[in-house]
Design a protein around this motif. Structure first.
Motif, mmCIF file in Angstrom:
data_model
loop_
_atom_site.group_PDB
_atom_site.id
_atom_site.type_symbol
_atom_site.label_atom_id
_atom_site.label_comp_id
_atom_site.label_asym_id
_atom_site.label_seq_id
_atom_site.Cartn_x
_atom_site.Cartn_y
_atom_site.Cartn_z
ATOM 1 N N ILE A 177 8.122 -13.787 28.768
ATOM 2 C CA ILE A 177 8.109 -14.945 27.875
ATOM 3 C C ILE A 177 9.522 -15.114 27.333
ATOM 4 O O ILE A 177 10.075 -14.185 26.736
ATOM 5 N N ASP A 178 10.116 -16.271 27.593
ATOM 6 C CA ASP A 178 11.487 -16.546 27.133
ATOM 7 C C ASP A 178 12.456 -15.448 27.559
ATOM 8 O O ASP A 178 13.345 -15.041 26.799
ATOM 9 N N GLY A 179 12.284 -14.942 28.768
ATOM 10 C CA GLY A 179 13.191 -13.926 29.290
ATOM 11 C C GLY A 179 12.862 -12.511 28.874
ATOM 12 O O GLY A 179 13.511 -11.567 29.314
ATOM 13 N N ASN A 180 11.860 -12.328 28.005
ATOM 14 C CA ASN A 180 11.472 -10.990 27.557
ATOM 15 C C ASN A 180 10.269 -10.505 28.364
ATOM 16 O O ASN A 180 9.235 -11.184 28.433
ATOM 17 N N ASP A 181 10.420 -9.326 28.974
ATOM 18 C CA ASP A 181 9.325 -8.780 29.771
ATOM 19 C C ASP A 181 8.114 -8.483 28.905
ATOM 20 O O ASP A 181 8.238 -8.059 27.754
ATOM 21 N N ILE A 182 6.934 -8.684 29.471
ATOM 22 C CA ILE A 182 5.693 -8.361 28.767
ATOM 23 C C ILE A 182 4.850 -7.452 29.641
ATOM 24 O O ILE A 182 4.960 -7.461 30.865
ATOM 25 N N ASN A 183 4.013 -6.661 28.990
ATOM 26 C CA ASN A 183 3.131 -5.757 29.715
ATOM 27 C C ASN A 183 1.970 -6.538 30.316
ATOM 28 O O ASN A 183 1.407 -7.431 29.684
ATOM 29 N N ILE A 184 1.611 -6.182 31.549
ATOM 30 C CA ILE A 184 0.499 -6.849 32.209
ATOM 31 C C ILE A 184 -0.408 -5.809 32.844
ATOM 32 O O ILE A 184 0.039 -4.761 33.311
ATOM 33 N N ASP A 185 -1.705 -6.094 32.825
ATOM 34 C CA ASP A 185 -2.685 -5.278 33.522
ATOM 35 C C ASP A 185 -3.029 -5.985 34.820
ATOM 36 O O ASP A 185 -3.393 -7.168 34.816
ATOM 37 N N LEU A 186 -2.926 -5.286 35.929
ATOM 38 C CA LEU A 186 -3.074 -5.916 37.235
ATOM 39 C C LEU A 186 -4.413 -5.596 37.876
ATOM 40 O O LEU A 186 -4.893 -4.468 37.820
ATOM 41 N N GLU A 187 -4.993 -6.607 38.465
ATOM 42 C CA GLU A 187 -6.128 -6.434 39.350
ATOM 43 C C GLU A 187 -5.761 -7.114 40.660
ATOM 44 O O GLU A 187 -6.192 -8.241 40.944
ATOM 45 N N PRO A 188 -4.888 -6.475 41.454
ATOM 46 C CA PRO A 188 -4.352 -7.138 42.642
ATOM 47 C C PRO A 188 -5.397 -7.332 43.733
ATOM 48 O O PRO A 188 -6.338 -6.564 43.852
#
Length: 274
Positions: free
Chosen positions: A51-62
């Motif tokens: 968001i606005d160049g700042n990394d955020i944590n994500i939980d993946l269900e690929p």
């Protein structure tokens, strides 16, 4: 928190970064009603978001179906050696023309990429051999560890008669071809010939090179003590020679193995006729 659907990257590109899929998503905070624009990048290395160049944590269900479909549709180059030689030549030309310092990112990249060309050759060669020669495929099915412990339900085979073939091809392609100890066993089974050339330096130096490549990829070129690896033209040239020696040896042994298979088939035919 919010759930986002992210489209799949393009698996058919030559350079991995060219397959990155960048998407914009609008997310609204349910507490303060603030709207955010989230950018996701889905590439062959995985998914990132910010968001606005700042990394955020994500939980993946690929969803791996797309990648498996790509592997199942993949066919190695008709000339596996030619593809290897072209890549190696381009890398060495880049080294010669760049005049980069031995500790530069460029030289580090060239060193690492040479090992990647070796991996690509080893993967494509074994896939091609097992596709074109039933005897080699049978050896792998009977003795290779990547497929030996796989189990399939009868119902799966009835619903998809090609399930066993797909399982074999996926298993072969998902192997890590810089794991030279495992690759040695795989080729020994497939060809019934020695994987390594007679010169012991090839095995010793390539096994060392794989570990150094690990430092390049995961430690930014430094070993566990913090010492930065140095790659001058001599070091990179020696690596290229050892890889070429291995490729030429495998080509020779593959031809020997194929000739033995053909001779055995001819002998069996003559015996049946008598």
């Amino acid at each position: 928190m919010d759930e986002l659907e992210v489209s799949s990257p393009n698996f058919n590109v030559e350079r991995m970064t060219d397959g990155d899929l960048v998407e914009e998503h609008n997310v609204c905070c349910p507490v303060c009603d603030t709207d955010y624009e989230v950018e996701t990048v889905n590439g062959l290395w995985g998914i990132t978001a910010n968001i606005d160049g700042n990394d955020i944590n994500i939980d993946l269900e690929p969803d791996y179906d797309d990648y498996e479909d790509y592997l199942l549709s993949y066919e190695p180059a008709n000339n596996v050696v030619g593809a290897f030689e072209k890549s190696e030549t381009e890398l060495l030309d880049l080294l010669t023309n760049s005049n980069a310092t031995p500790t530069s990112v460029l030289n580090r990249m060239i060193y690492s990429q040479l090992i990647a060309t070796m991996e690509a050759y080893l993967s494509d060669k074994i896939l091609m051999l097992s596709t074109e020669h039933d005897a080699i495929k049978r050896r792998l099915i009977e003795k290779a560890d990547f497929i030996r412990d796989k189990t399939l339900k009868v119902t799966d085979l009835l619903l998809d008669p090609e399930k066993a073939e797909k399982t074999f091809k996926l298993g072969l392609q998902k192997l890590l071809y810089h794991d030279l100890e495992r690759v040695e066993k795989l080729y020994n089974v497939a060809l019934a010939e020695p994987f390594w050339p007679a010169n012991p330096d090839v095995k010793i130096e390539l096994e060392k090179a794989v570990l150094i490549r690990h430092d390049c990829v995961h430690r930014n070129g430094a070993d566990i003590t913090g010492r930065i690896h140095s790659f001058d033209e001599s070091v990179i040239g020696t690596l290229a020679k050892h890889i070429t020696d291995l490729v030429e040896h495998i080509e020779d042994k593959a031809e020997c193995s194929i000739q033995k298979i053909k001779m055995a088939a001819t002998a069996q035919t003559l015996s049946a006729q008598n």
